[in-house]
Design a protein around this motif. Structure first.
Motif, short mmCIF file in Angstrom:
data_model
loop_
_atom_site.label_atom_id
_atom_site.label_comp_id
_atom_site.label_asym_id
_atom_site.label_seq_id
_atom_site.Cartn_x
_atom_site.Cartn_y
_atom_site.Cartn_z
N ALA A 35 0.82 -1.22 0.00
CA ALA A 35 0.00 0.00 0.00
C ALA A 35 0.85 1.26 0.00
O ALA A 35 0.53 2.24 -0.68
N ALA A 36 1.94 1.24 0.75
CA ALA A 36 2.82 2.41 0.81
C ALA A 36 3.39 2.73 -0.56
O ALA A 36 3.59 3.90 -0.91
N ALA A 37 3.64 1.67 -1.35
CA ALA A 37 4.20 1.88 -2.69
C ALA A 37 3.21 2.55 -3.62
O ALA A 37 3.60 3.29 -4.54
N SER A 38 1.90 2.32 -3.41
CA SER A 38 0.89 2.87 -4.32
C SER A 38 0.28 4.18 -3.80
O SER A 38 -0.39 4.88 -4.55
N ALA A 39 0.51 4.51 -2.53
CA ALA A 39 -0.11 5.70 -1.95
C ALA A 39 0.31 6.97 -2.69
O ALA A 39 -0.51 7.88 -2.90
N GLY A 40 1.58 7.05 -3.08
CA GLY A 40 2.06 8.24 -3.79
C GLY A 40 1.34 8.49 -5.09
O GLY A 40 1.07 9.64 -5.46
N VAL A 41 0.97 7.40 -5.78
CA VAL A 41 0.25 7.52 -7.05
C VAL A 41 -1.12 8.15 -6.82
O VAL A 41 -1.53 9.08 -7.52
N TYR A 42 -1.84 7.64 -5.82
CA TYR A 42 -3.18 8.17 -5.53
C TYR A 42 -3.11 9.61 -5.05
O TYR A 42 -3.96 10.43 -5.38
N PHE A 43 -2.06 9.93 -4.27
CA PHE A 43 -1.91 11.30 -3.77
C PHE A 43 -1.63 12.26 -4.92
O PHE A 43 -2.20 13.36 -4.97
N SER A 44 -0.77 11.86 -5.84
CA SER A 44 -0.42 12.74 -6.97
C SER A 44 -1.60 12.97 -7.89
O SER A 44 -1.69 14.01 -8.55
N ARG A 45 -2.52 12.01 -7.92
CA ARG A 45 -3.72 12.15 -8.76
C ARG A 45 -4.86 12.89 -8.05
O ARG A 45 -5.92 13.11 -8.63
N GLY A 46 -4.64 13.26 -6.80
CA GLY A 46 -5.65 14.00 -6.05
C GLY A 46 -6.78 13.16 -5.53
O GLY A 46 -7.87 13.68 -5.24
N TYR A 47 -6.56 11.85 -5.39
CA TYR A 47 -7.62 10.94 -4.95
C TYR A 47 -7.65 10.72 -3.44
O TYR A 47 -8.45 9.93 -2.95
N ILE A 48 -6.76 11.39 -2.71
CA ILE A 48 -6.78 11.27 -1.25
C ILE A 48 -7.30 12.58 -0.67
O ILE A 48 -6.59 13.59 -0.63
N ASN A 49 -8.56 12.57 -0.26
CA ASN A 49 -9.23 13.74 0.31
C ASN A 49 -9.00 13.74 1.83
O ASN A 49 -9.45 12.84 2.52
N PRO A 50 -8.30 14.75 2.36
CA PRO A 50 -8.00 14.77 3.80
C PRO A 50 -9.24 14.68 4.68
O PRO A 50 -9.19 14.08 5.76
N ALA A 51 -10.35 15.26 4.24
CA ALA A 51 -11.58 15.23 5.04
C ALA A 51 -12.15 13.82 5.16
O ALA A 51 -12.90 13.53 6.10
N ILE A 52 -11.80 12.95 4.22
CA ILE A 52 -12.24 11.56 4.27
C ILE A 52 -11.14 10.67 4.82
O ILE A 52 -11.37 9.84 5.71
N ALA A 53 -9.92 10.85 4.30
CA ALA A 53 -8.80 10.00 4.71
C ALA A 53 -8.41 10.22 6.17
O ALA A 53 -7.98 9.28 6.85
N GLY A 54 -8.58 11.45 6.69
CA GLY A 54 -8.23 11.75 8.07
C GLY A 54 -9.02 10.91 9.07
O GLY A 54 -8.43 10.19 9.90
N PRO A 55 -10.36 10.98 9.04
CA PRO A 55 -11.17 10.15 9.94
C PRO A 55 -10.95 8.65 9.74
O PRO A 55 -10.99 7.87 10.69
N VAL A 56 -10.69 8.27 8.48
CA VAL A 56 -10.43 6.86 8.19
C VAL A 56 -9.16 6.40 8.90
O VAL A 56 -9.15 5.37 9.58
N ALA A 57 -8.10 7.18 8.78
CA ALA A 57 -6.82 6.83 9.41
C ALA A 57 -6.96 6.77 10.93
O ALA A 57 -6.48 5.83 11.58
N LEU A 58 -7.63 7.76 11.52
CA LEU A 58 -7.81 7.80 12.98
C LEU A 58 -8.63 6.60 13.46
O LEU A 58 -8.26 5.91 14.42
N GLY A 59 -9.74 6.33 12.76
CA GLY A 59 -10.61 5.21 13.15
C GLY A 59 -9.91 3.87 13.02
O GLY A 59 -10.04 3.00 13.88
N VAL A 60 -9.15 3.71 11.94
CA VAL A 60 -8.46 2.45 11.71
C VAL A 60 -7.39 2.21 12.77
O VAL A 60 -7.22 1.08 13.26
N VAL A 61 -6.67 3.26 13.14
CA VAL A 61 -5.64 3.11 14.19
C VAL A 61 -6.28 2.70 15.51
O VAL A 61 -5.78 1.82 16.22
#
Length: 279
Positions: free
Chosen positions: A213-239
Motif C-alpha cells: 500500500a505504501a508503494a501505491s499511496a504516492g500515485v493516488y496522492f499525486s492524482r488528487g484521490y486522497i481527500n483529507p476530510a475523508i482519509a483523516g477520519p479513516v486513518a484515525l478510526g483504523v488506528v
C-alpha cells in the motif's frame, strides 16, 4: 461542506475496519470501500484512496505489536513479497490484454474452493501435518512465538514453499489486474499451503500489505484521490480499531480466527462472482 455526522459515520466504520484488518490481515478496504461508496455516496476514486490510507494505518498500527511479540515472521514476509511484487508488475502488464469479467469469474471459483477447503480445517488449531520443505530450511522460513491463548511456546515451519510462492505470485497478479487488495490470498497461501499458524499468517500479511500500500499511496496522492476530510477520519478510526484488534488477536485461538475469516472469504468470493456476471 462535510458534516460532523458524516465524519462520525466514517470514524465508526473505520474502527470496525481496523479491528477486522488487525485480526485477519486483510487491510480495511473490504469494509471501507463499500461503506464509503454504497452507504455514504463517496466517489469510488476517493474511496479507494481512503482505503489505501486505511491499509497503511492497519499495517503500521498492528506491525509494531506483532513484531514485538514475535508473531510476524519478517523473513517469510520479505521472501513472499518477491512473488507478490513480481506478480503485480506482471498483472499491470496484462491488464489491457485480458477482460476483467473472466478474471473475476475465475478468481470467484478459486476463492469458492478455498472457502470449502478452509471450512474443512476450521477446527484445526495447529497443523499436525506440517512437513518442513527443503527451501524452508535453506532460507530459514520458520520461527517460534508465545501464544497467550494456548499458554505455550509454538514452534512452526513452512510446508509446500513453492505452492505458497505461486499463490503469492497469483495474489500480486490479481492486485495488478483488478486493482483489489490481495491480503486474502496472502493469508490463504500461508495458512493453507505453507501450514503456518493462523496468527502468524494474519500478522505477516498485515506486515506485507503495508509495504504494498505504501508503494501505491504516492500515485493516488499525486492524482488528487486522497481527500483529507475523508482519509483523516479513516486513518484515525483504523488506528483505534487496530489497537483493539491486536489485543483481541493475541487472546484468540488460531481456530477461532479461521472461523472469523470464513464468512469474509465467502463474501469476497460472492462479490467477485457478481462482478463477473455483470451485477
Amino acid at each position: 461542506m462535510i458534516s460532523l455526522t458524516f465524519i462520525g459515520i466514517i470514524l465508526g466504520v473505520s474502527i470496525i475496519a481496523g479491528i477486522i484488518g488487525a485480526l485477519l490481515g486483510l487491510g480495511g478496504g473490504i469494509i471501507i470501500i463499500p461503506a464509503l461508496t454504497l452507504l455514504l455516496g463517496v466517489d469510488i476514486r476517493y474511496a479507494i484512496g481512503a482505503s489505501v490510507i486505511s491499509v497503511i494505518a492497519t499495517s503500521s498500527g498492528a506491525a509494531a505489536t506483532y513484531i514485538r511479540d514475535r508473531i510476524t515472521n519478517v523473513r517469510i514476509g520479505m521472501f513472499l513479497e518477491i512473488a507478490t511484487t513480481t506478480g503485480a508488475i506482471l498483472g499491470a502488464y496484462l491488464a489491457g490484454l485480458i477482460h476483467a469479467r473472466y478474471l473475476y469469474l475465475i478468481f470467484a471459483l478459486v476463492l469458492g474452493y478455498s472457502t470449502l477447503a478452509l471450512f474443512r480445517r476450521r477446527n484445526v488449531e495447529l497443523a499436525s501435518d506440517a512437513v518442513p520443505h527443503p527451501l524452508a530450511k535453506k532460507f530459514k522460513l520458520f520461527g517460534t512465538y508465545y501464544d497467550p491463548a494456548l499458554q505455550q511456546e509454538v514452534n512452526y515451519t513452512s510446508s509446500s514453499v513453492p505452492s505458497g510462492f505461486l499463490v503469492m505470485l497469483g495474489a500480486g497478479i490479481i492486485s495488478g489486474l483488478l486493482g483489489i487488495g490481495s491480503g486474502v490470498f496472502k493469508v490463504l497461501a500461508m495458512d493453507m499451503f505453507m501450514k503456518l499458524p493462523m496468527k502468524v499468517s494474519t500478522a505477516t500479511s498485515n506486515f506485507m500489505i503495508g509495504v504494498t500500500a505504501a508503494a501505491s499511496a504516492g500515485v493516488y496522492f499525486s492524482r488528487g484521490y486522497i481527500n483529507p476530510a475523508i482519509a483523516g477520519p479513516v486513518a484515525l478510526g483504523v488506528v483505534l480499531g487496530t489497537t483493539v484488534g491486536t489485543h483481541l488477536m493475541l487472546r484468540l485461538r488460531n481456530a477461532t480466527l479461521r472461523k472469523i475469516f470464513l464468512p469474509v472469504l465467502l463474501y469476497i468470493s460472492l462479490e467477485m462472482l457478481l462482478k463477473g456476471i455483470g451485477r
